[in-house]
Design a protein around this motif. Structure first.
Motif, PDB file in Angstrom:
ATOM      1  N   LEU A   1      -5.971  -6.027   5.581  1.00 42.67           N
ATOM      2  CA  LEU A   1      -6.512  -4.779   6.132  1.00 42.67           C
ATOM      3  C   LEU A   1      -6.867  -3.798   5.017  1.00 42.67           C
ATOM      4  N   GLN A   2      -7.207  -4.316   3.819  1.00 42.26           N
ATOM      5  CA  GLN A   2      -7.421  -3.437   2.675  1.00 42.26           C
ATOM      6  C   GLN A   2      -8.526  -2.396   2.903  1.00 42.26           C
ATOM      7  N   SER A   3      -9.536  -2.752   3.705  1.00 45.67           N
ATOM      8  CA  SER A   3     -10.622  -1.789   3.936  1.00 45.67           C
ATOM      9  C   SER A   3     -10.162  -0.584   4.747  1.00 45.67           C
ATOM     10  N   GLU A   4      -9.044  -0.722   5.467  1.00 46.16           N
ATOM     11  CA  GLU A   4      -8.487   0.387   6.243  1.00 46.16           C
ATOM     12  C   GLU A   4      -7.338   1.074   5.508  1.00 46.16           C
ATOM     13  N   LEU A   5      -7.024   0.563   4.302  1.00 43.29           N
ATOM     14  CA  LEU A   5      -5.871   1.058   3.564  1.00 43.29           C
ATOM     15  C   LEU A   5      -6.212   1.673   2.212  1.00 43.29           C
ATOM     16  N   PHE A   6      -7.309   1.219   1.607  1.00 47.69           N
ATOM     17  CA  PHE A   6      -7.521   1.502   0.191  1.00 47.69           C
ATOM     18  C   PHE A   6      -8.606   2.531  -0.145  1.00 47.69           C
ATOM     19  N   PRO A   7      -9.841   2.395   0.368  1.00 44.51           N
ATOM     20  CA  PRO A   7     -10.937   3.112  -0.295  1.00 44.51           C
ATOM     21  C   PRO A   7     -11.066   4.603  -0.019  1.00 44.51           C
ATOM     22  N   ASP A   8     -10.685   5.078   1.142  1.00 49.06           N
ATOM     23  CA  ASP A   8     -11.030   6.458   1.525  1.00 49.06           C
ATOM     24  C   ASP A   8      -9.980   7.462   1.068  1.00 49.06           C
ATOM     25  N   LYS A   9     -10.332   8.738   1.180  1.00 49.55           N
ATOM     26  CA  LYS A   9      -9.404   9.771   0.701  1.00 49.55           C
ATOM     27  C   LYS A   9      -8.217   9.990   1.633  1.00 49.55           C
ATOM     28  N   THR A  10      -8.289   9.439   2.838  1.00 50.59           N
ATOM     29  CA  THR A  10      -7.132   9.517   3.738  1.00 50.59           C
ATOM     30  C   THR A  10      -6.362   8.198   3.748  1.00 50.59           C
ATOM     31  N   HIS A  11      -6.608   7.336   2.769  1.00 46.74           N
ATOM     32  CA  HIS A  11      -5.923   6.048   2.687  1.00 46.74           C
ATOM     33  C   HIS A  11      -4.784   6.096   1.661  1.00 46.74           C
ATOM     34  N   GLY A  12      -4.318   4.916   1.255  1.00 47.01           N
ATOM     35  CA  GLY A  12      -3.083   4.807   0.485  1.00 47.01           C
ATOM     36  C   GLY A  12      -3.019   5.602  -0.799  1.00 47.01           C
ATOM     37  N   GLY A  13      -4.123   5.659  -1.548  1.00 44.57           N
ATOM     38  CA  GLY A  13      -4.098   6.374  -2.819  1.00 44.57           C
ATOM     39  C   GLY A  13      -3.768   7.843  -2.677  1.00 44.57           C
ATOM     40  N   ARG A  14      -3.990   8.390  -1.495  1.00 49.91           N
ATOM     41  CA  ARG A  14      -3.719   9.814  -1.268  1.00 49.91           C
ATOM     42  C   ARG A  14      -2.220  10.112  -1.386  1.00 49.91           C
ATOM     43  N   VAL A  15      -1.381   9.109  -1.126  1.00 53.12           N
ATOM     44  CA  VAL A  15       0.068   9.287  -1.264  1.00 53.12           C
ATOM     45  C   VAL A  15       0.400   9.684  -2.700  1.00 53.12           C
ATOM     46  N   PHE A  16      -0.209   9.006  -3.676  1.00 49.63           N
ATOM     47  CA  PHE A  16       0.080   9.280  -5.085  1.00 49.63           C
ATOM     48  C   PHE A  16      -0.558  10.608  -5.517  1.00 49.63           C
ATOM     49  N   TYR A  17      -1.751  10.870  -5.017  1.00 51.75           N
ATOM     50  CA  TYR A  17      -2.415  12.162  -5.276  1.00 51.75           C
ATOM     51  C   TYR A  17      -1.515  13.299  -4.804  1.00 51.75           C
ATOM     52  N   ASN A  18      -0.971  13.155  -3.579  1.00 52.60           N
ATOM     53  CA  ASN A  18      -0.104  14.197  -3.028  1.00 52.60           C
ATOM     54  C   ASN A  18       1.156  14.379  -3.871  1.00 52.60           C
ATOM     55  N   GLU A  19       1.695  13.275  -4.379  1.00 53.42           N
ATOM     56  CA  GLU A  19       2.890  13.379  -5.229  1.00 53.42           C
ATOM     57  C   GLU A  19       2.601  14.254  -6.453  1.00 53.42           C
ATOM     58  N   ALA A  20       1.439  14.045  -7.062  1.00 52.66           N
ATOM     59  CA  ALA A  20       1.067  14.838  -8.231  1.00 52.66           C
ATOM     60  C   ALA A  20       0.884  16.312  -7.863  1.00 52.66           C
ATOM     61  N   ILE A  21       0.201  16.559  -6.734  1.00 53.00           N
ATOM     62  CA  ILE A  21      -0.038  17.936  -6.282  1.00 53.00           C
ATOM     63  C   ILE A  21       1.284  18.638  -5.969  1.00 53.00           C
ATOM     64  N   MET A  22       2.199  17.911  -5.327  1.00 55.57           N
ATOM     65  CA  MET A  22       3.495  18.506  -4.985  1.00 55.57           C
ATOM     66  C   MET A  22       4.293  18.853  -6.237  1.00 55.57           C
ATOM     67  N   SER A  23       4.199  18.018  -7.257  1.00 59.55           N
ATOM     68  CA  SER A  23       4.865  18.338  -8.527  1.00 59.55           C
ATOM     69  C   SER A  23       4.286  19.609  -9.120  1.00 59.55           C
ATOM     70  N   ALA A  24       2.947  19.735  -9.053  1.00 59.74           N
ATOM     71  CA  ALA A  24       2.291  20.941  -9.562  1.00 59.74           C
ATOM     72  C   ALA A  24       2.713  22.179  -8.762  1.00 59.74           C
ATOM     73  N   MET A  25       3.034  21.973  -7.477  1.00 60.09           N
ATOM     74  CA  MET A  25       3.491  23.069  -6.618  1.00 60.09           C
ATOM     75  C   MET A  25       4.982  23.362  -6.806  1.00 60.09           C
ATOM     76  N   ARG A  26       5.619  22.597  -7.702  1.00 62.46           N
ATOM     77  CA  ARG A  26       7.061  22.713  -7.971  1.00 62.46           C
ATOM     78  C   ARG A  26       7.906  22.387  -6.754  1.00 62.46           C
ATOM     79  N   ILE A  27       7.424  21.415  -5.987  1.00 62.34           N
ATOM     80  CA  ILE A  27       8.222  20.887  -4.878  1.00 62.34           C
ATOM     81  C   ILE A  27       8.871  19.601  -5.388  1.00 62.34           C
ATOM     82  N   PRO A  28      10.204  19.566  -5.515  1.00 63.89           N
ATOM     83  CA  PRO A  28      10.860  18.398  -6.104  1.00 63.89           C
ATOM     84  C   PRO A  28      10.695  17.147  -5.233  1.00 63.89           C
TER      85      PRO A  28
END
Length: 472
Positions: free
Chosen positions: A122-149
């Protein structure tokens, strides 16, 4: 019954294999070791239910809110008894929603990682878009920048995308013998290079604690790992808002009576104040514009000691009711008072447009704008129907309430299937075909409008029992 079923993850045989053969704790046992007490709100527990991924709920992860060392946290925990913790599209959606809640409310995030990575078919439903899996890691970086542990425990296999979650967290604990971390596991190494390597040598706890530095803490057992992560949380110096213990009264009437008051139909004439009297502290409610636009009830009260504004459907959302709603929502925004929406909306009928409907449309548009722009927390409870544009006016999912919960009797749809006539028009030569097609459409709408269909697709934060509404 559904909650009991999903609480067993992949089923009893899968739990047995997980706990006895693999010597790991079940995900819910892990949470018990971490949490301060039983006050844990599980989010969207029915996500993935009866979706086309097999014979078990396919989310493969558990999310929720609870306290560790007195600090409110959002938890994302993989359930390896569901297809090895493999990530399906609904699981990604669930993780992203948990991160959204963490960012919106500045809550510490705890990841318990035990994941086989993305489900490749199901990679086409998991990988390419901005609401797919990579957004989890993007959010982790943003949360660190927001000083949310963010902290993580590697409590199983963390493969491919699953490996980035703990390595992007601020502090990570890995458990000896059962925690492994790599982009591609031993079978792929063997296939690619012909080399045999054990999981421990490739990405075990000792390697990542002593050699790679991917993990910050080594734990010899699961129990030790959760004690360690509690110690880590206690040293984060993160307690955004110390909570005041507010004395409050219980409602004058039992919350159990809500079971008999849950509307089966938006056309039900049951006054919504009967429901509010079983939810508000001391059953006290200061109504706003009580005699104007009476098909919408607005006013102030307390829930568990917290002052809130109430906006509750009490019939069709008329022109006057919408104007009243706009006024009241703006007052709450101006006074920084959170708003609770109790939604039981009426779908539009197929009547010809009239002048009164045009005025109603304009007034509803005004209330939509007021709701969208109100800069206060908004929580929506669908106690009956969630239909059409009125669901937007009453802060449905597309208007981004902080949380949205459904009672089990709730219906979520653009239109109500009961509005369709099954009787063909007189003189219709092909009435049999039309009637059967109409019947199929009605059945489809009926199935797709149930609370459980909605919750399985994460259109809400969970189906809750009416009598638990105050606590939730």
């Amino acid at each position: 019954e559904l909650l009991e079923m999903v609480s067993k993850g992949g089923g009893e045989s899968a739990i047995l294999r997980h706990t006895q053969r693999n010597q790991k704790l079940f995900v819910r046992e892990r949470l018990k070791l971490l949490l301060d007490d039983e006050s844990f709100l599980e989010l969207s527990p029915l996500a993935g239910l009866n979706m086309p991924y097999g014979d078990v709920p396919a989310a493969g992860c558990l999310t929720g809110i609870g306290k560790v060392c007195g600090v409110w946290c959002v938890f994302t925990a993989n359930d390896a008894t569901v297809k090895g913790g493999t990530i399906y599209p609904i699981g990604v959606k669930k993780q992203l929603r948990a991160q959204e809640i963490a960012m919106q409310n500045r809550l510490l995030s705890v990841y318990l990682v035990d994941s086989g990575g993305a489900f490749l078919p199901l990679q086409s439903e998991l990988f390419p878009d901005k609401t797919h899996g990579g957004r989890v890691f993007y959010n982790e970086a943003i949360m660190s920048a927001m000083r949310i542990p963010q902290v993580a425990v590697v409590c199983g296999s963390c493969v491919a995308g699953g490996a980035y979650v703990p390595t992007m967290a601020e502090e990570t604990v890995i458990i000896d013998k059962i925690g492994t971390l790599f982009l591609a596991g031993p079978p792929l190494v063997k296939a690619a290079t012909g080399e045999y390597v054990s999981p421990e040598d490739l990405g075990g706890a000792k390697l990542h604690s002593k050699v790679s530095g991917c993990s910050d803490h080594f734990a010899s057992s699961e129990k030790e790992a959760y004690e360690c992560i509690r110690n880590v949380i206690s040293t984060l110096n993160y307690d955004p808002l110390p909570e005041e213990v507010v004395e409050h009264d219980s409602p004058l009437y039992s919350s159990d009576e809500l079971l008999g008051l849950a509307p089966q139909d938006y056309r039900c004439t049951l006054p919504v104040k009967l429901i509010l009297s079983r939810l508000m502290d001391g059953s006290r409610f200061q109504e706003f514009k009580a005699n104007y636009g009476t098909t919408l009830v607005t006013g102030f009260g307390h829930v568990e000691g917290h002052l809130v504004g109430i906006v509750a459907n009490n019939g069709v959302l008329s022109h006057n009711a919408s104007l009243k709603g706009s006024h009241f929502v703006q007052l709450c925004s101006q006074r920084s008072i959170p708003i609770l929406f109790f939604q039981n909306t009426a779908p539009h009928t197929a009547e010809p447009t009239s002048i009164s409907q045009v005025w109603q449309l304009k007034a509803q548009a005004s209330m939509m704008a007021a709701v969208a722009c109100a800069a206060v927390p908004k929580i929506t409870i669908v106690i009956g129907g969630c239909y059409g544009s009125e669901s937007y006016v009453m802060c449905g999912r597309s208007f981004s309430p902080n949380f949205l919960f459904l009672w089990p009797n709730a219906r979520v749809a653009l239109v109500d299937s009961r509005h369709f006539s099954t009787v063909p028009q007189a003189g219709d030569n092909d009435c049999t075909g039309d009637e059967s097609e109409l019947k199929r459409l009605k059945e489809k709408l009926e199935e797709e409008s149930s609370a459980f269909y909605s919750s399985a697709r994460l259109w809400d934060d969970g189906v809750i029992l009416p009598q638990n509404t105050r606590k939730v």
